[in-house]
Design a protein around this motif. Structure first.
Motif, PDB file in Angstrom:
ATOM      1  N   MET A   1     -40.958 -35.030 -57.444  1.00 35.70           N
ATOM      2  CA  MET A   1     -41.689 -33.962 -58.119  1.00 35.70           C
ATOM      3  C   MET A   1     -40.768 -33.273 -59.129  1.00 35.70           C
ATOM      4  SD  MET A   1     -43.739 -30.714 -56.426  1.00 35.70           S
ATOM      5  CE  MET A   1     -42.282 -29.784 -55.949  1.00 35.70           C
ATOM      6  N   PRO A   2     -41.292 -32.916 -60.298  1.00 37.34           N
ATOM      7  CA  PRO A   2     -40.469 -32.155 -61.257  1.00 37.34           C
ATOM      8  C   PRO A   2     -40.028 -30.817 -60.663  1.00 37.34           C
ATOM      9  CG  PRO A   2     -42.503 -32.960 -62.275  1.00 37.34           C
ATOM     10  CD  PRO A   2     -42.635 -33.205 -60.811  1.00 37.34           C
ATOM     11  N   GLU A   3     -38.923 -30.304 -61.125  1.00 37.02           N
ATOM     12  CA  GLU A   3     -38.464 -28.992 -60.689  1.00 37.02           C
ATOM     13  C   GLU A   3     -39.251 -27.917 -61.431  1.00 37.02           C
ATOM     14  OE1 GLU A   3     -34.306 -28.331 -60.797  1.00 37.02           O
ATOM     15  OE2 GLU A   3     -33.796 -30.204 -59.776  1.00 37.02           O
ATOM     16  N   VAL A   4     -39.966 -27.103 -60.680  1.00 36.09           N
ATOM     17  CA  VAL A   4     -40.825 -26.071 -61.260  1.00 36.09           C
ATOM     18  C   VAL A   4     -40.706 -24.799 -60.418  1.00 36.09           C
ATOM     19  CG1 VAL A   4     -42.485 -27.708 -62.245  1.00 36.09           C
ATOM     20  CG2 VAL A   4     -42.813 -26.871 -59.904  1.00 36.09           C
ATOM     21  N   PRO A   5     -41.070 -23.642 -60.986  1.00 32.34           N
ATOM     22  CA  PRO A   5     -41.059 -22.401 -60.205  1.00 32.34           C
ATOM     23  C   PRO A   5     -42.099 -22.446 -59.086  1.00 32.34           C
ATOM     24  CG  PRO A   5     -41.225 -21.964 -62.579  1.00 32.34           C
ATOM     25  CD  PRO A   5     -41.442 -23.423 -62.393  1.00 32.34           C
TER      26      PRO A   5
ATOM     27  N   TRP B   1     -50.885 -25.409 -51.639  1.00 31.02           N
ATOM     28  CA  TRP B   1     -50.523 -25.546 -53.038  1.00 31.02           C
ATOM     29  C   TRP B   1     -50.175 -26.996 -53.373  1.00 31.02           C
ATOM     30  CZ3 TRP B   1     -51.673 -22.042 -56.449  1.00 31.02           C
ATOM     31  CH2 TRP B   1     -51.687 -20.694 -56.113  1.00 31.02           C
ATOM     32  N   PHE B   2     -50.645 -27.475 -54.528  1.00 30.27           N
ATOM     33  CA  PHE B   2     -50.224 -28.765 -55.054  1.00 30.27           C
ATOM     34  C   PHE B   2     -49.982 -28.634 -56.548  1.00 30.27           C
ATOM     35  CE2 PHE B   2     -54.838 -28.713 -54.374  1.00 30.27           C
ATOM     36  CZ  PHE B   2     -55.336 -28.928 -55.644  1.00 30.27           C
ATOM     37  N   LEU B   3     -48.979 -29.350 -57.037  1.00 33.06           N
ATOM     38  CA  LEU B   3     -48.630 -29.332 -58.456  1.00 33.06           C
ATOM     39  C   LEU B   3     -49.407 -30.422 -59.181  1.00 33.06           C
ATOM     40  CD1 LEU B   3     -46.702 -28.232 -60.738  1.00 33.06           C
ATOM     41  CD2 LEU B   3     -45.224 -30.190 -60.178  1.00 33.06           C
ATOM     42  N   TYR B   4     -50.064 -30.061 -60.282  1.00 29.12           N
ATOM     43  CA  TYR B   4     -50.779 -31.020 -61.121  1.00 29.12           C
ATOM     44  C   TYR B   4     -49.987 -31.174 -62.408  1.00 29.12           C
ATOM     45  CZ  TYR B   4     -55.046 -33.389 -62.839  1.00 29.12           C
ATOM     46  OH  TYR B   4     -55.965 -34.319 -63.295  1.00 29.12           O
TER      47      TYR B   4
ATOM     48  N   VAL C   1     -49.641 -27.251 -63.820  1.00 25.56           N
ATOM     49  CA  VAL C   1     -50.201 -26.103 -63.107  1.00 25.56           C
ATOM     50  C   VAL C   1     -50.057 -26.319 -61.598  1.00 25.56           C
ATOM     51  CG1 VAL C   1     -51.899 -25.514 -64.887  1.00 25.56           C
ATOM     52  CG2 VAL C   1     -52.542 -27.101 -63.066  1.00 25.56           C
ATOM     53  N   TRP C   2     -49.863 -25.224 -60.876  1.00 22.17           N
ATOM     54  CA  TRP C   2     -50.070 -25.241 -59.437  1.00 22.17           C
ATOM     55  C   TRP C   2     -51.544 -24.966 -59.173  1.00 22.17           C
ATOM     56  CZ3 TRP C   2     -46.729 -26.803 -55.846  1.00 22.17           C
ATOM     57  CH2 TRP C   2     -45.354 -26.734 -56.098  1.00 22.17           C
ATOM     58  N   MET C   3     -52.117 -25.613 -58.169  1.00 18.47           N
ATOM     59  CA  MET C   3     -53.509 -25.418 -57.795  1.00 18.47           C
ATOM     60  C   MET C   3     -53.631 -25.365 -56.273  1.00 18.47           C
ATOM     61  SD  MET C   3     -55.719 -28.118 -60.066  1.00 18.47           S
ATOM     62  CE  MET C   3     -56.164 -27.830 -61.759  1.00 18.47           C
TER      63      MET C   3
ATOM     64  N   PHE D   1     -48.656 -33.454 -56.679  1.00 18.89           N
ATOM     65  CA  PHE D   1     -47.581 -33.379 -55.702  1.00 18.89           C
ATOM     66  C   PHE D   1     -47.887 -32.270 -54.706  1.00 18.89           C
ATOM     67  CE2 PHE D   1     -45.564 -35.138 -59.479  1.00 18.89           C
ATOM     68  CZ  PHE D   1     -44.751 -36.146 -58.978  1.00 18.89           C
ATOM     69  N   SER D   2     -47.648 -32.527 -53.427  1.00 17.68           N
ATOM     70  CA  SER D   2     -47.781 -31.482 -52.412  1.00 17.68           C
ATOM     71  C   SER D   2     -46.625 -30.496 -52.530  1.00 17.68           C
ATOM     72  CB  SER D   2     -47.814 -32.097 -51.012  1.00 17.68           C
ATOM     73  OG  SER D   2     -46.627 -32.822 -50.758  1.00 17.68           O
ATOM     74  N   ARG D   3     -46.750 -29.369 -51.859  1.00  9.76           N
ATOM     75  CA  ARG D   3     -45.728 -28.311 -51.952  1.00  9.76           C
ATOM     76  C   ARG D   3     -44.351 -28.829 -51.531  1.00  9.76           C
ATOM     77  NH1 ARG D   3     -45.968 -22.557 -51.847  1.00  9.76           N
ATOM     78  NH2 ARG D   3     -43.881 -21.846 -52.339  1.00  9.76           N
ATOM     79  N   ASP D   4     -44.305 -29.775 -50.578  1.00  9.03           N
ATOM     80  CA  ASP D   4     -43.018 -30.291 -50.114  1.00  9.03           C
ATOM     81  C   ASP D   4     -42.491 -31.438 -50.978  1.00  9.03           C
ATOM     82  OD1 ASP D   4     -44.655 -32.394 -49.420  1.00  9.03           O
ATOM     83  OD2 ASP D   4     -44.352 -32.199 -47.254  1.00  9.03           O
ATOM     84  N   GLY D   5     -43.176 -31.734 -52.107  1.00 10.87           N
ATOM     85  CA  GLY D   5     -42.670 -32.723 -53.057  1.00 10.87           C
ATOM     86  C   GLY D   5     -43.268 -34.110 -52.933  1.00 10.87           C
ATOM     87  N   GLY D   6     -44.169 -34.350 -51.980  1.00 10.42           N
ATOM     88  CA  GLY D   6     -44.764 -35.671 -51.815  1.00 10.42           C
ATOM     89  C   GLY D   6     -45.786 -35.969 -52.908  1.00 10.42           C
ATOM     90  N   LEU D   7     -45.758 -37.182 -53.450  1.00 14.42           N
ATOM     91  CA  LEU D   7     -46.747 -37.609 -54.437  1.00 14.42           C
ATOM     92  C   LEU D   7     -48.019 -38.004 -53.700  1.00 14.42           C
ATOM     93  CD1 LEU D   7     -47.475 -38.322 -57.389  1.00 14.42           C
ATOM     94  CD2 LEU D   7     -46.515 -40.599 -56.975  1.00 14.42           C
TER      95      LEU D   7
END
Length: 313
Positions: free
Chosen positions: A150-154, A271-274, A207-209, A293-299
């Motif tokens: 997962m990309p590094e994001v806030p 939370w998941f990152l899109y 975005v986080w969703m 990506f899930s919050r823990d970084g899993g695709l």
């Protein structure tokens, strides 16, 4: 269907009742709004392999693409044994959907194998097909395992809500910007409606969703919620490359096709990152790809969509 979802289905217009929480711009959100989306995805069986769905009382002029994709996947999943998870779908948006009338979903039980099950669904309105979907389901199996990082994001909690970002632009943007929001969206990249002021930029949107509330423990429902959310913000990555945005520029667009691959289990109320990007645009069509990506970084899922995008100078 939960009791809250049943109440929401009986009163789909009730999202503006005083008991429903609103954000800083007065947009309904939270558990009551999410329950209404859950009710929207709880299709009515009207015959073997035939289901009926409706649109919310408050809808854009056309049925939202994520809604019809989510409902079609529900229809397919209702005909599949529960020990098989959906691992891919491929869909075409054929005609604009009419939100004022129900949508009939007809399921073709294409194949039931030892490991895989295949279904084809057509969505019909006014006697014509508006959408088609093919989906494949598989039993759980062990095997090789790897994934991109997962990309590094806030963290999402450090980012402003959609309502805080959109501000006074909400009425100018119109359309989906004014609808109740069952999906909480937090922009990691600069929002496209402000990025356009500096002109063309990187063809990327992050975005986080998450579903804005708590969902029941139903694997199919969580997958269908992700399919619903996948049609949000995806084509923004195409527009960002050209410094234009819906409602603020002369942009006409529609989803043409949509494909998803589901890699790992997840919960749509976490939370998941899109992470979306656009490799190409030409011939009034733009291609966008997305990774969840899930919050823990899993695709957990990959998305590809081509959209019709007509931009006037």
């Amino acid at each position: 269907m939960t009791e809250a979802a049943r109440a929401a289905a009986a009163d789909p217009a009730g999202v503006h009742e005083s008991s429903v929480p609103v954000d800083v711009n007065g947009l309904p959100h939270g558990q009551p709004v999410l329950d209404r989306l859950v009710a929207l995805l709880d299709l009515e069986p009207i015959e073997e392999n035939i289901f009926r769905g409706v649109s919310p009382a408050e809808s854009p002029v056309r049925v939202f693409g994520g809604q019809v994709a989510g409902q079609a996947l529900v229809a397919a999943g209702r005909t599949v044994p529960t020990d098989r998870r959906v691992h891919s779908l491929h869909a075409y948006f054929i005609r604009p959907g009419d939100p004022s009338v129900p949508i009939v979903y007809e399921v073709d039980r294409t194949r039931d194998g030892r490991s895989f099950t295949t279904r084809r669904v057509v969505a019909v309105q006014h006697g014509k097909t508006i959408f088609s979907l093919s989906a494949s389901f598989q039993i759980d199996e062990d095997g090789i395992d790897h994934a991109e990082a997962m990309p590094e994001v806030p963290d999402p909690e450090t980012l402003p809500s959609y309502g805080e970002l959109i501000g006074e632009l909400r009425n100018k943007l119109g359309g989906i910007a004014n609808l109740p929001r069952p999906i909480d969206v937090r922009y990691v990249t600069e929002p496209p409606w402000t990025r356009r002021e500096s002109g063309p930029s990187e063809a990327r949107n992050q975005v986080w969703m998450r579903a804005d509330g708590t969902l029941p423990d139903d694997d199919l429902l969580h997958v269908c919620l992700l399919a619903y959310a996948s049609d949000m913000t995806l084509l923004d990555s195409v527009l960002a490359r050209h410094g234009v945005y819906w409602g603020l520029d002369e942009v006409a667009g529609a989803s043409l096709d949509h494909a998803m691959w589901f890699h790992r289990p997840f919960r749509a109320d976490d939370w998941f990152l899109y992470d979306c990007s656009s490799p190409s645009a030409s011939g009034s069509r733009g291609l966008a790809t997305g990774r969840f990506f899930s919050r823990d970084g899993g695709l957990v899922a990959t998305v590809v969509q081509e959209g019709l995008l007509r931009v006037r100078d």
